[in-house]
Design an enzyme around this catalytic site. Structure first.
Site, PDB file in Angstrom:
ATOM      1  N   CYS A   1      57.154 118.870  22.653  1.00 37.93           N
ATOM      2  CA  CYS A   1      58.916 116.580  22.108  1.00 37.93           C
ATOM      3  C   CYS A   1      57.889 115.778  22.194  1.00 37.93           C
ATOM      4  O   CYS A   1      56.509 115.935  22.224  1.00 37.93           O
ATOM      5  CB  CYS A   1      58.444 117.119  24.561  1.00 37.93           C
ATOM      6  SG  CYS A   1      58.340 115.219  24.677  1.00 37.93           S
TER       7      CYS A   1
ATOM      8  N   CYS B   1      55.651 113.676  22.939  1.00 34.08           N
ATOM      9  CA  CYS B   1      54.691 114.133  24.058  1.00 34.08           C
ATOM     10  C   CYS B   1      53.560 113.797  23.104  1.00 34.08           C
ATOM     11  O   CYS B   1      52.375 113.440  22.624  1.00 34.08           O
ATOM     12  CB  CYS B   1      54.585 115.265  24.422  1.00 34.08           C
ATOM     13  SG  CYS B   1      55.469 115.545  26.171  1.00 34.08           S
TER      14      CYS B   1
END
Ligand code: SF4
Length: 462
Positions: free
Chosen positions: A382, A385
């Site tokens: 991600c 993230c």
């Protein structure tokens, strides 16, 4: 823009240009393009004579003759002709550095009556001003969800008067709204997310509107949402909706202010003396429905004022769902296994504890913990993230010896269903604070993931 933002509705408007001549002479650097006004419309209020323009909600073929209820623009009839298939990706690249005025002019030139501006009642009024400056006839539509602020309704009226246009409002289906409200109440979106209500009140009316068009013009900007709007092109084949001819590729979406920053839009509106929604002076930046929009504080991102109880990547109401990029799709669909297997782990630090499934289950079970915990639910693939990795590692370093433990739990793949059910996972990353004496973790509500913001959050909860 708040279309989706964003937000919007559909209304066709026509423009009487004679009344604008005086204003044009004062425009300065925003000189209208060289355009002849239509002799048949100049000086005639469209409210006083029936229009030949088809309303946006009508789904008849263009050749059908209808008298619209609300349309006020009289635009020239465009002869049906066989068009060569345009490469809109290429056109988007060519227009990448063009001004919003040039882009809107191109859109109106190409699509005539088959395109309309989606106006949300916020600073996307700039689109209407640009359209006026082109000197071409244009159409405007807006979505009246039934839940807008009173100020927004008054603003619609002010815009109609200022431009001498009629906005063609699109309304939700009464039976669908009845069904939703009777079964789930007036504020179900706070409980189970805004998608269902937005689908009924916004997306379906928008779909109806777009089925009468070949193109639409939105006020989306890249700087509105780092999570979902960072890559929008100025022109694209609409990835989500269909136009009048039906099928994929039948609708073209124009985003003329994609590359313009909010501050530049506001400079433009001030320079042009355009009326603005009075909610802006009360701290609202992005404006949508009343229950789902709130003012933001100085320094907060404008999208933090929309659906603030949800995560950043979910903040599209469905009007621009094509913005959710492929890299984000796994987090929404739960098909992350393949992607995850190719990407090495992130947030690796001796001061961040990697929690296993039994570990986090144990943390959940305890009502009295030895120490509070902060835990990020993440997925290595991600991009959000990855973007917060450095600050989370720094957080771990800063909290050494503080009595607060810092952990991470990889919650994609086969852990995703568990994390959604038990750990309030909406999208990645989700940050949870487990207080010392409370059974349920508290979800960090903001998109600001710098160390100071995270520390401030924990401080108020300790
Ligand atoms: Fe419903 Fe809120 Fe969406 Fe408006 S923004 S349609 S009130 S969920």
């Amino acid at each position: 823009m708040a279309l989706a933002s964003s937000s919007s509705s559909a209304a066709i408007s026509s423009h009487s240009f004679a009344s604008q001549d005086l204003k044009r002479s004062k425009i300065g650097s925003f000189r209208p393009l060289d355009r002849f006004f239509l002799p048949s419309t100049a000086g005639i209020s469209s409210r006083k004579q029936p229009s030949l323009l088809k309303p946006i909600s009508a789904q008849q073929k263009r050749s059908e003759s209808i008298v619209p209820l609300a349309a006020t623009i009289v635009a020239p009839e465009i002869e049906e002709k066989v068009e060569e298939k345009e490469d809109y990706e290429k056109l988007g690249e060519e227009l990448q550095d063009a001004s919003p005025l040039e882009i809107i002019d191109k859109a109106l030139e190409k699509f005539g009556n088959d395109i309309a501006i989606a106006f949300s009642g916020a600073e996307d009024v700039a689109l209407i001003e640009y359209a006026r400056l082109t000197g071409r006839p244009f159409r405007v539509f807006s979505l009246d969800t039934g839940r807008l602020n009173p100020e927004t309704y008054r603003y619609f009226d002010a815009v109609e008067k200022h431009y001498d246009i009629r906005i063609e409002y699109m309304f939700p289906d009464a039976v669908e709204v009845q069904g939703l409200v009777r079964s789930k109440g007036l504020f179900s979106f706070y409980e189970d997310g805004h998608q269902e209500c937005c689908r009924v009140r916004k997306v379906r009316p928008l779909r109806r509107a777009l089925k009468g068009l070949r193109g639409w013009i939105t006020g989306q900007r890249k700087d509105q949402s780092p999570g979902t709007r960072a890559h929008i092109p100025v022109v694209q084949v609409d990835p989500s909706f269909e136009g009048i001819d039906g099928g994929t590729g039948s609708l073209v979406k124009w985003n003329p202010v994609a590359n313009v920053e909010g501050v530049e839009i506001w400079n433009f509106l001030r320079t042009m003396n355009v009326p603005v929604n009075s909610l802006h002076s009360q701290g609202y930046v992005s404006i949508g429905c009343e229950p789902c929009t709130r003012p933001v504080l100085p320094g907060q991102h404008e999208r933090e004022g929309r659906w603030w109880w949800e995560d950043a990547t979910a903040k599209e109401c469905g009007l621009h769902k094509g913005n959710i990029s492929q890299v984000q799709v796994p987090q929404l669909n739960g098909n992350a296994n393949e992607a995850a297997s190719e990407i090495s782990d992130i947030i690796n630090s001796e001061n961040v504890v990697r929690l296993s499934r039994p570990g986090i289950e144990n943390l959940l079970r305890l009502e009295n913990r030895r120490e509070p915990w902060v835990v990020v639910l993440y997925a290595p693939w991600c991009s959000f993230c990855q973007a917060m990795e450095a600050s989370y590692v720094e957080l771990g370093d800063k909290l050494v010896g503080s009595g607060i433990k810092v952990g991470k739990f990889q919650a994609d793949g086969e852990q995703k269903a568990f994390a959604e059910k038990e750990l309030q996972l909406g999208s990645f990353p989700t940050i949870l604070f487990f207080p010392k004496h409370a059974s349920r973790p508290i979800k960090y509500p903001s998109e600001k993931r710098d160390v100071d913001s995270l520390l401030a959050f924990m401080k108020v909860l300790q």
